[in-house]
Write a protein that holds these residues in place. Structure first.
Motif, PDB file in Angstrom:
ATOM      1  N   UNK A 263      37.323  37.911  40.573  1.00 49.12           N
ATOM      2  CA  UNK A 263      37.048  38.531  41.859  1.00 49.12           C
ATOM      3  C   UNK A 263      36.987  40.037  41.621  1.00 49.12           C
ATOM      4  N   UNK A 265      38.770  42.329  42.647  1.00 51.69           N
ATOM      5  CA  UNK A 265      40.071  42.965  42.376  1.00 51.69           C
ATOM      6  C   UNK A 265      40.553  42.715  40.946  1.00 51.69           C
ATOM      7  N   UNK A 266      39.902  41.808  40.216  1.00 53.08           N
ATOM      8  CA  UNK A 266      40.266  41.606  38.809  1.00 53.08           C
ATOM      9  C   UNK A 266      39.580  42.615  37.901  1.00 53.08           C
ATOM     10  N   UNK A 276      38.443  43.507  32.766  1.00 50.81           N
ATOM     11  CA  UNK A 276      39.181  42.655  33.698  1.00 50.81           C
ATOM     12  C   UNK A 276      40.659  42.713  33.317  1.00 50.81           C
ATOM     13  N   UNK A 277      41.470  42.567  34.342  1.00 52.15           N
ATOM     14  CA  UNK A 277      42.910  42.690  34.166  1.00 52.15           C
ATOM     15  C   UNK A 277      43.465  41.321  33.753  1.00 52.15           C
TER      16      UNK A 277
ATOM     17  N   UNK B   3      45.169  38.157  35.142  1.00 49.13           N
ATOM     18  CA  UNK B   3      46.464  38.330  35.796  1.00 49.13           C
ATOM     19  C   UNK B   3      46.522  37.555  37.110  1.00 49.13           C
ATOM     20  N   UNK B 312      50.842  45.401  36.258  1.00 46.76           N
ATOM     21  CA  UNK B 312      51.116  46.542  35.369  1.00 46.76           C
ATOM     22  C   UNK B 312      50.177  47.704  35.708  1.00 46.76           C
TER      23      UNK B 312
END
Lengths: 490, 320
Positions: A263, A265-266, A276-277, B3, B312
């Motif tokens: 998404x 927000x990633x 990407x996180x 995450x 984080x």
């Protein structure tokens, strides 16, 4: 004469109320005889009772419900989810019919892709006055920001779903091109999976061309798009999120290809690189199959209030550090007014006549055509040029005087925004409705994958059905359903 | 792994564990109700509500139907079974492509089952069977998870979610039973009967396992020892802490975690304190504070997981 033949088609109780009508019927010829490629299905149906079919239908519905292949009904705080109606009886396309469709679509996509490259670079086609300049520049989906942006392999449209309908003559014509974020391919694949379980014997004997390689073909297409210096690219599917009505499809495609579903927000962009996180830190992203519209992919470049994209994504794209499928700004080529010029576009770039015809289209922008449209509102279908999904439409013969008046005012206020087409009597196919087999209008949306040096179309597509009797609207948002589509081996 | 996906898997698992825990407690509660005096019924329902950290419903806390309904079907109660299962499914939907189709179908079926259930009908029929079905639905999900999902990073997040939830919930369950017991020396009205201890064991599906170790001689000290410190019983706090630590070790290994593994260290400390704890000391000291502290440690582990893997700061990640 005709009634006699009709009786023939009605020989079996399931078909007792089957009305051939004046349109092309996919199963029966004008004489009421089953067409050769439908004969086996017809025979099989003769052996089945309404109860047998009902059982299989319930089984199929339950499969969809349990797998969560549903869409959320907006505006219902109970969070009601419905399945997309699935019709049990397959739509069958012969080998020869498919050959024409395939060649026609390849030609069309190639030309449209060249058109996009041209209008975002030299704009030769505009200088040569083949397509009116102002038509392109007034299109809301034209993205000035894309001028002179080099896209990988010059592929603007990687994934297309083109809507075809069949006219009373039996000819397939193009109703519209969906060059932005076409949906429905997951239904093509799940319909097939359910069909194989509901009618295994019939399926095995029919010689149906497989479509299971779609996931692999899609992955190959996306890989080909990766920036040249990234040999082992990370590919992701970008979804607006769980509340999007096509969310199931996004998860389905990510799973099918074995890539991450992300998404907005990633994602984050740093120094024109998209990351990407992840739990192991930030990971670079190379190709994004985005299922988010242009307007929403980057709040810095486009709509500032969007939270569905990633800030800076467009700059990363422009810098060539990330590829997008489809590229930004492809909507200009599926604008319904540009649509009218597609035959000329094909001729201009490829020097060929279009294999698949267009539907006759009146541009309200043109004063002469507008006058004709306004005089014949009760016969025509009027469409807003930038809309899709069956929204913003007037179906003349089914409209009220009030609706026509509303559209008259809309057209007069914004003529560029509207086109009109004759109300098509497109073909009908047998569907299982309320314990009987009845004809319903159908269209066909094949999915075209373009990797630059190769265009792939899996043999089949999504056959959408207007399940309401007499209705011509097949969109799922407007009460449509779908059925499995069989393309036969030679 | 993204995450957000880790977060989704973790909460999917926690919510299902919570739903199963609630269903188990209500099932046991309904069973115990069958042979009780009205006064003890009221005390026990209050205890059950406290164990589930839920305030009594306004319309009379003693009314079993109102209580079970609130704990099961009240969508306004975030800990109600229907809410937990809906949230588990919502999280599963968010990570739909990361879990197996079988897992998704099971959580979806369970959701459709509880959503379509009618509280009145269940109450008039066989309520215990309904709670049994919820429990079995959750167990089936765990079984399907273990046999259809790769036992990799995502699976370990599921494990950590489940066992962290379990450690906290079991500590709470012990607390609501032992607090009145330990205070009963001052106020005999608070004393617990044999049935209450058996009930506590059953709330942790521990009665049979307990009997194998200690025979049917049910004593508060041995109950505490078993549910807190047993190393092999899957509903003991020590077992849960052990699984949390193992899960976090596996996650750290597969992500090559940089930040020194604060979550791992916290989990290791909790496990070690349970590994070497002595029930006599715990009970002689301040058991309520001890159980409270376990819950606090669980919360600290949760925060550390988030700081390490989910929320984080980006600047730090870009530097490394």
């Amino acid at each position: 004469m005709l009634t006699e033949h009709r009786a023939r088609a009605n020989g079996h109780s399931l078909f007792a109320t089957y009305d051939l009508g004046a349109v092309y019927d996919e199963m029966f010829d004008e004489a009421g005889e089953p067409r050769p490629h439908y004969r086996l299905l017809y025979q099989r149906l003769q052996e089945l009772s309404a109860r047998d079919l009902q059982q299989r239908q319930s089984y199929a519905d339950l499969t969809f419900l349990n797998q969560g292949i549903t869409f959320t009904v907006y505006g219902d705080d109970q969070g009601t989810e419905r399945i997309f109606p699935y019709d049990l009886l397959p739509r069958i396309v012969t080998h020869d019919e498919w050959a024409v469709i395939e060649a026609g679509l390849k030609q069309r996509i190639q030309a449209l892709n060249m058109f996009l490259h041209d209008i975002y670079h030299q704009a030769r086609i505009l200088a040569d006055k083949v397509v009116p300049r102002e038509l392109v520049y007034t299109c809301p989906h034209f993205r000035r920001e894309m001028r002179n942006v080099a896209v990988p392999q010059q592929v603007y449209i990687s994934i297309t779903g083109t809507d075809l309908v069949r006219l009373p003559s039996g000819e397939f014509v193009v109703l519209e091109d969906n060059l932005r974020v076409p949906s429905g391919v997951s239904y093509m694949l799940t319909n097939r999976a359910v069909m194989k379980r509901a009618f295994p014997g019939l399926f095995a004997n029919y010689g149906v061309r497989p479509i299971d390689h779609y996931g692999h073909a899609l992955l190959t297409t996306l890989r080909a798009l990766a920036p040249a210096h990234r040999p082992d690219p990370t590919i992701v599917v970008l979804t607006p999120g769980v509340y999007n009505s096509a969310y199931f499809e996004h998860t389905f495609l990510a799973r099918l290809m074995g890539v991450e579903l992300v998404e907005g927000r990633d994602l984050l962009v740093h120094d024109n690189i998209v990351y990407m996180r992840t739990t192991a830190g930030l990971r670079r992203v190379d190709v994004i199959y985005r299922r988010v519209d242009d307007d929403f992919i980057d709040p810095l470049a486009f709509r500032a209030d969007s939270i569905l994209g990633a800030a800076g994504l467009f700059n990363a794209f422009r810098a060539g550090n990330v590829s997008l499928a489809n590229a930004v700004g492809t909507g200009v080529a599926d604008d319904k007014a540009i649509y009218a010029y597609v035959p000329k576009i094909i001729k201009y770039y490829l020097g060929e006549d279009p294999i698949l015809s267009n539907v006759e289209t009146y541009l309200c922008e043109d004063p002469g055509e507008r006058a004709y449209v306004l005089e014949h509102l009760d016969e025509l279908v009027v469409k807003a040029v930038g809309e899709s999904g069956g929204y913003g439409m007037l179906i003349g013969p089914h409209s009220t005087a009030e609706e026509r008046e509303r559209f008259r005012r809309l057209i007069e206020a914004h003529p560029r925004n509207y086109i009109a087409q004759p109300t098509l009597q497109f073909s009908r196919a047998p569907c299982f409705v309320d314990g009987r087999v009845e004809p319903r209008h159908v269209d066909l949306r094949p999915y075209i994958l373009n990797s630059g040096d190769q265009i792939t179309i899996v043999p089949g597509g999504l056959t959408r059905v207007a399940l309401r009797k007499g209705s011509l609207v097949v969109n799922s948002s407007q009460g449509g359903g779908s059925k499995d589509t069989w393309v036969l081996f030679e | 792994m993204l995450s957000r996906v880790a977060d989704g898997l973790y909460w999917m698992s926690r919510y299902l564990e919570r739903a199963e825990h609630t269903a188990r407690l209500i099932g046991v509660g309904l069973n115990l109700m069958l042979d009780q005096t009205p006064e003890s019924v009221e005390v026990r329902w209050k205890r059950l509500l406290a164990a589930l950290r839920t305030a009594p419903p306004p319309e009379g806390a003693t009314e079993a139907y109102a209580i079970t309904r609130a704990l099961t079907f009240d969508p306004a109660n975030p800990n109600a079974i229907v809410s937990c299962i809906a949230l588990a499914r919502e999280n599963a939907r968010q990570v739909r492509q990361q879990i197996s189709s079988e897992m998704w179908e099971q959580v979806n079926r369970l959701y459709l089952f509880v959503r379509s259930a009618s509280p009145e009908k269940i109450w008039q029929g066989e309520p215990i069977e309904f709670y049994q079905a919820v429990k079995e639905g959750a167990h089936l999900f765990q079984g399907i998870t273990d046999s259809t999902m790769t036992h990799g990073e995502g699976w370990y997040f599921i494990q950590v979610g489940r066992y962290l939830e379990r450690a906290g919930a079991t500590a709470m369950l012990l607390d609501v039973h032992f607090r009145p017991y330990l205070e009963a020396s001052r106020d005999p009205a608070l004393s617990l009967e044999y049935n209450d201890w058996v009930g506590l064991l059953k709330c942790a599906t521990a009665f049979e396992a307990y009997c194998k170790v200690y025979t049917a001689d049910v004593q508060p000290e041995t109950v505490a020892e078993f549910l807190l410190l047993d190393g092999e019983f899957p509903h003991s706090v020590r077992f849960a802490a052990d699984r949390v630590q193992r899960g976090l070790q596996a996650i750290a290994q597969s992500t090559g975690t940089r930040s020194g593994g604060r979550a791992e260290r916290l989990a290791g400390r909790l496990r070690a304190s349970l590994d070497y704890g002595q029930v006599e000391e715990i009970m002689a000291d301040n058991m309520h504070a001890y159980l409270d502290d376990i819950q606090r440690q669980c919360a600290a582990i949760h925060s550390a997981i988030y700081q390490t893997y989910v929320t984080y700061p980006v600047e730090k990640a870009l530097d490394s």
